[in-house]
Design a protein around this motif. Structure first.
Motif: not given
Lengths: 393, 224
Positions: B87-90, B144-146, B169-172, B193-197
């Protein structure tokens, strides 16, 4: 390196700190050298004068033996000596004077005139040096009291006769006559010399013709009544050694006191020497403090790249590769900043201490590189999970 | 294509009094999106760290197509197999967008011109136009960063994408766009693809859902 320069704040602060550190220490060192030079100049310019006085347990009249004076003159560092001797004499011609007066023999008429507070007027063709020379003719130049010369009808160039005898036990007529020529007159400002006093070269006391013409006369009157000496300024640093050696010589002769104007030197140099001592004491701790400050700044700079390091590790670059590449960039940065700092210091402080500045800079840069190497190694060996979590937070 | 299996994985943080993961079992198949949900502090991110190769489990195994992932292989695994999105794009803050995507290609020692061409292609594929390629990440929006981060994953040719709160950290609109890209990577490119949320709505968009509670993983399978 280009990535480091894209965040110019910390590298700029590091550069400023490095320049400040180098300039400060160079100017500080310059100040010490300037003070040392000042002290050196003072030591080399101040003329130390020593005076031998009678000791506390003797009467006030100085009686310094010739062999003592010879020994003192032989001490290394003793330069010029100023003295006079005295003995009685009687006038034979043009006026036979029944009373005895005193003849003063000196090696320096300027010294003698200051010592006895008189003013000497030289005749035509005479000066303070020529009066002290006795020609082969044996006629002794002398300086007479101005009023006495007038009473006797003597003027510059006139000759007269004296007998160098004042011993009551010896028939005055048996003493040899000495021919004198008037080279000048003196005015008695403080009344320290009697009316019939005559001033001659000290060589005429022991030479031939001479006032101390036999052993008895020499035994009675061959004493220095005043003895001053000056040391060669090059020996001023060793004045205590000279003082000790002369004191030792004097102690073999009798009870004497050696007085000097060394306090003038001490008063002049002591504050500066104290300042130098303090400055020299401060050089090392200040250097260390400033070097550490710069090193800490360098470590802060490294810390600013912790995200870069984490990302590179997360993306699979090997730890030692990350360390090596980061160190290469940072070393290049340090060397560049070091060169800039050196150039600025050269401009500000001149080239006199450039070698010293380079040594100090090497120390500074070396310490920074070591600090950064350690800091980078710590980052590169961190547990990635903890590192990652700290960045996420 | 890689199927990732988590087999009885335990993990305890250094100096922690108890285990964060206590015997986690899961299968993350290739070509599907999987999500892991749970409350804060449940250990979701910890599991993802292990899947991302940031550390080794205290006990248990992680298998890639049946082959165990060992500690000595982690650098290579992170370089060649798995890519992490956060979420901080890294992103590298001092490298431009293009340089960020070039990085994995430089690690792989790809020839410069070819690397630039490939990086550009990946950036365009995620909707990052050319005029943005020479900007620093700080000059881009969150979305854009993501997407740049995703483009870097594509450049690394990673078969496993581990995304830790990628839409946090993104809008819809940007969230939907990112999810669309991740879904495309799985379904059309066969990536795992593995997503933690913590977002259940987002989790429901994935093919497989897992729930982490008290250090154990529970599955809610649904058809893709």
């Amino acid at each position: 390196m280009k990535y480091i320069c894209r965040k110019p704040l910390l590298p700029s602060v590091l550069l400023v700190l490095m320049i400040f550190s180098l300039c400060f220490m160079t100017l500080f060192r310059q100040s010490i050298l300037d003070n040392l030079l000042t002290v050196d100049k003072m030591y080399n310019s101040i003329q130390l004068t020593f005076q031998v006085l009678s000791g506390a347990n003797t009467d006030n009249v100085l009686q310094l033996k010739d062999q003592t004076v010879t020994s003192i003159q032989a001490v290394e560092g003793v330069a010029d000596c100023f003295y006079y001797l005295e003995c009685p004499f009687s006038m034979r011609a043009p006026i036979q004077v029944a009373n005895y007066s005193t003849v003063y023999g000196t090696n320096d008429l300027n010294f003698f005139s200051k010592e006895r507070d008189i003013e000497i007027t030289y005749g035509d063709g005479w000066d303070k040096d020529s009066v002290l020379i006795v020609e082969q003719s044996g006629v002794i130049p002398c300086i007479l009291e101005v009023n006495m010369a007038a009473v006797m009808g003597l003027k510059t160039g006139d000759t007269f006769v004296v007998a160098p005898n004042a011993n009551e036990d010896i028939d005055p007529q048996s003493a040899p006559s000495l021919n004198m020529v008037v080279a000048g007159t003196f005015t008695n400002n403080a009344g320290l010399l009697d009316y019939y006093s005559v001033i001659v070269s000290s060589d005429t006391f022991t030479g031939s013709p001479g006032f101390l013409y036999n052993d008895s006369m020499r035994e009675s009157y061959y004493y220095y009544r005043t003895f001053h000496f000056q040391t060669n300024p090059a020996y001023n640093y060793d004045f205590q050694t000279i003082k000790d050696e002369v004191t030792s010589i004097l102690n073999k002769d009798g009870d004497f006191i050696l007085y000097s104007n060394v306090r003038i030197l001490e008063k002049a140099v002591r504050p500066i020497e104290q300042k130098i001592r303090i400055q020299q004491m401060l050089v090392t701790p200040l250097s260390i403090l400033l070097c550490i400050s710069v090193a800490v700044m360098a470590m802060l700079l490294c810390s600013g790249f912790s995200t870069e390091i984490l990302l590179r590790l997360c993306l699979g670059e090997k730890r030692w590769t990350v360390w090596l590449r980061m160190m290469s960039s940072l070393i290049l940065l340090m060397v560049t900043e070091g060169v800039i700092a050196l150039l600025i210091v050269r401009f500000v402080c001149g080239t006199q201490l450039i070698l010293w500045s380079m040594q100090y800079l090497l120390l500074n840069v070396g310490l920074c590189i070591i600090a950064m190497a350690i800091q980078l190694a710590v980052f590169c060996n961190k547990n990635l999970v903890a590192f990652y979590q700290s960045k996420e937070e | 294509m890689i199927e990732l299996v988590v087999d009885q994985v335990h993990y305890q943080y250094p100096k922690a009094k108890k285990e964060t993961l206590r015997g986690v079992d899961a299968v993350f198949p290739a070509g599907k999106t999987s999500s892991i949900v749970g409350q804060s502090g449940a250990g979701k991110s910890t599991l993802l760290y292990l899947i991302s190769g940031l550390d080794v489990c205290t006990s248990g195994r992680i298998l890639l197509n049946g082959k165990e992932l060992l500690a000595r292989d982690l650098d290579s695994y992170r370089r060649n197999t798995v890519a992490t999105i956060s979420q901080s794009y890294l992103l590298f803050p001092t490298r431009t967008v293009l340089e960020n995507v070039l990085y994995p290609l430089q690690l792989a020692k790809t020839e410069k011109q070819a690397a630039v061409a490939e990086a550009t292609k990946h950036l365009l594929s995620v909707g990052i136009e050319k005029e943005l390629h020479n900007r620093l990440p700080s000059k881009l929006s969150g979305g854009e960063q993501q997407r740049v981060a995703i483009a870097r994953c594509l450049a690394a040719q990673s078969q496993i994408i581990a995304a830790d709160e990628p839409t946090g950290n993104l809008d819809e609109e940007n969230s939907n766009e990112v999810m669309r890209i991740l879904s495309d990577l799985a379904h059309n490119q066969g990536k795992t693809v593995i997503i933690v949320t913590h977002d259940r709505i987002l989790a429901e968009q994935t093919d497989l859902q897992y729930r982490l509670e008290n250090g154990k993983l529970y599955s809610n399978e649904r058809n893709a």
